[in-house]
Write an enzyme that holds these catalytic residues in place. Structure first.
Site, PDB file in Angstrom:
ATOM      1  N   GLY A  46       0.832  -1.193   0.000  1.00  0.00           N
ATOM      2  CA  GLY A  46       0.000   0.000   0.000  1.00  0.00           C
ATOM      3  C   GLY A  46       0.867   1.244   0.000  1.00  0.00           C
ATOM      4  CD  GLN A  51       3.427   5.707   2.646  1.00  0.00           C
ATOM      5  OE1 GLN A  51       2.432   5.194   2.176  1.00  0.00           O
ATOM      6  NE2 GLN A  51       4.432   5.010   3.144  1.00  0.00           N
ATOM      7  CB  CYS A  93       5.583   2.027   7.300  1.00  0.00           C
ATOM      8  SG  CYS A  93       5.049   3.496   6.422  1.00  0.00           S
ATOM      9  CG  LEU A  94       6.628   1.065   1.205  1.00  0.00           C
ATOM     10  CD1 LEU A  94       5.824   1.394  -0.027  1.00  0.00           C
ATOM     11  CD2 LEU A  94       7.794   0.149   0.854  1.00  0.00           C
ATOM     12  CG  HIS A 135      -0.164   1.174   7.519  1.00  0.00           C
ATOM     13  ND1 HIS A 135       0.814   0.666   8.343  1.00  0.00           N
ATOM     14  CD2 HIS A 135       0.480   2.019   6.669  1.00  0.00           C
ATOM     15  CE1 HIS A 135       1.989   1.209   8.011  1.00  0.00           C
ATOM     16  NE2 HIS A 135       1.808   2.018   6.989  1.00  0.00           N
ATOM     17  CD  GLU A 136      -1.105   2.597   2.825  1.00  0.00           C
ATOM     18  OE1 GLU A 136      -0.697   3.766   2.789  1.00  0.00           O
ATOM     19  OE2 GLU A 136      -0.344   1.624   2.929  1.00  0.00           O
ATOM     20  CG  HIS A 139       0.585   6.638   5.610  1.00  0.00           C
ATOM     21  ND1 HIS A 139       1.754   7.081   6.171  1.00  0.00           N
ATOM     22  CD2 HIS A 139       0.794   5.331   5.327  1.00  0.00           C
ATOM     23  CE1 HIS A 139       2.630   6.086   6.218  1.00  0.00           C
ATOM     24  NE2 HIS A 139       2.070   4.998   5.714  1.00  0.00           N
TER      25      HIS A 139
HETATM   26 NI    NI Z   1       2.982   3.107   5.619  1.00  0.00          NI
END
Ligand code: NI
Length: 179
Positions: A46, A51, A93-94, A135-136, A139
């Site tokens: 995701g 991000q 997480c990225l 989670h997204e 963000h």
């Molecule tokens: Ni993340």
């Protein structure tokens, strides 16, 4: 389409609540396509627009990398309208380098959102997709999964990150699924 640079904690854009999208236009569609490409390349399941430095309420998800694209979701202004139960998942997480932690989330969610075709949709999710959606959407509120762990763990992570950056090892990839 282009690969976008993924912002990493403690980048300021990750802390800001994102703006609702009011128009779906060519620029937004090309942002979404680039986000999809960036997510697969990372790889991650995701990605949220903040991000990649865009403070907009847009997320993309694909929790099935065995058949990329089959379950791809591109969601605009997503909102959790129902949540029930509890699940604990090891999240990465990225935008959070070299770290993962167990986070408690709702086990099932119902999310309402718009598609790039300007259709309103409802998505019922459990398991990894429920975790990834929460989670997204976090963000989009300027929240990271490390904001949902204990202060002690977060502080230990901050110290670890400082050390990694100092040693020039901050680009090492974690083994966990990143959302
Ligand atoms: Ni993340």
């Amino acid at each position: 389409m282009a690969l976008l640079r993924i912002r990493k904690f403690p980048d300021e854009v990750l802390k800001r609540p994102a703006h609702p999208v009011e128009n779906v236009n060519g620029a937004l569609n090309s942002l979404i396509d680039s986000m999809v490409q960036t997510m697969y390349a990372a790889p991650g399941v995701g990605l949220a627009a903040p991000q990649v430095g865009e403070s907009k309420r847009v997320i993309v998800l694909d929790t099935d990398h065995d058949e990329p694209g089959k379950h791809l979701l591109k969601l605009i202004n997503p909102k959790i309208v129902e949540a029930e139960g509890k699940i604990i998942w090891e999240e990465g997480c990225l935008s959070v380098i070299d770290y993962s932690a167990e986070v408690e989330r709702a086990a099932k969610v119902l999310v309402r959102a718009w598609t790039p075709e300007e259709k309103e949709v409802e998505i019922e999710a459990d398991d990894l997709l429920a975790v990834a959606l929460q989670h997204e959407i976090d963000h989009l509120e300027g929240k990271l999964f490390i904001d949902r762990i204990s202060r002690i763990k977060r502080e230990l992570y901050r110290r670890k990150l400082k050390k990694l950056i100092k040693e020039g090892k901050a680009d090492e990839r974690p083994s966990t699924v990143r959302i």
